[in-house]
Enzyme design. Sequence first.
Site, PDB file in Angstrom:
ATOM      1  N   SER A  69       0.832  -1.195   0.000  1.00  0.00           N
ATOM      2  CA  SER A  69       0.000   0.000   0.000  1.00  0.00           C
ATOM      3  C   SER A  69       0.868   1.245   0.000  1.00  0.00           C
ATOM      4  CB  SER A  69      -0.907  -0.012   1.234  1.00  0.00           C
ATOM      5  OG  SER A  69      -1.786   1.088   1.219  1.00  0.00           O
ATOM      6  N   ASP A  70       0.332   2.309  -0.566  1.00  0.00           N
ATOM      7  CA  ASP A  70       1.020   3.587  -0.519  1.00  0.00           C
ATOM      8  C   ASP A  70      -0.018   4.704  -0.501  1.00  0.00           C
ATOM      9  OD1 ASP A  70       3.949   4.582  -0.714  1.00  0.00           O
ATOM     10  OD2 ASP A  70       2.760   6.003  -1.880  1.00  0.00           O
ATOM     11  N   THR A  71       0.323   5.789   0.159  1.00  0.00           N
ATOM     12  CA  THR A  71      -0.566   6.942   0.266  1.00  0.00           C
ATOM     13  C   THR A  71       0.181   8.184  -0.204  1.00  0.00           C
ATOM     14  OG1 THR A  71      -1.685   5.954   2.169  1.00  0.00           O
ATOM     15  CG2 THR A  71      -1.966   8.330   1.868  1.00  0.00           C
TER      16      THR A  71
END
Length: 186
Positions: A69-71
């Site tokens: 995941s990445d934001t």
Amino acid sequence: MEQKLILASGSPRRKELLSQLGYQFSVIRTDVEESQSLDETPTQYVERLSQDKALAGLEIESDAVVIGSDTIVVCDNRVMEKPNNLDQAKQMLMSLSNRAHQVMTAVTIVSSEQQETIVVTTDVWFKPLSEEEIEQYWQTGEPCDKAGAYGIQGIGGRFVTRIEGSYHAVVGLPLFETDQLLHKFL
């Protein structure tokens, strides 16, 4: 045999959020280069990062189901990375002041058989910020490791006047969407 679940992230916030879903999992840190290519849109960039992290985790644990995941924080179609110093944090927070921006979180789940990615975009509005408030906030240390120089789940939450979308995605892992994806793998 039950599938082994891995979270490919060093983020304590993602670990905490995934725990809320009740899954048993282990954490591995992956080392993925985080820099946007010139031809990548913010959405393509965050998707690629989540995919790179998940695939890097799968290389380490090839028989597992891996979550990457990445934001990112996006303002005026420009990606705001983590600030390196007070000046960068000031610049970012002043451009977020008194307006809306987007927080995009991509989640990729991979196994040796399949791969799925979802991007959740949340609109976040900030109150007007003064330079003094920004400097005080910087002194807390919170903005240093946060995209866009703030954490909604911490002290930075005081700047947020409203959101439209997923609060958990802004923190780092959209619970509903992640759970829906995991049902396809486990």
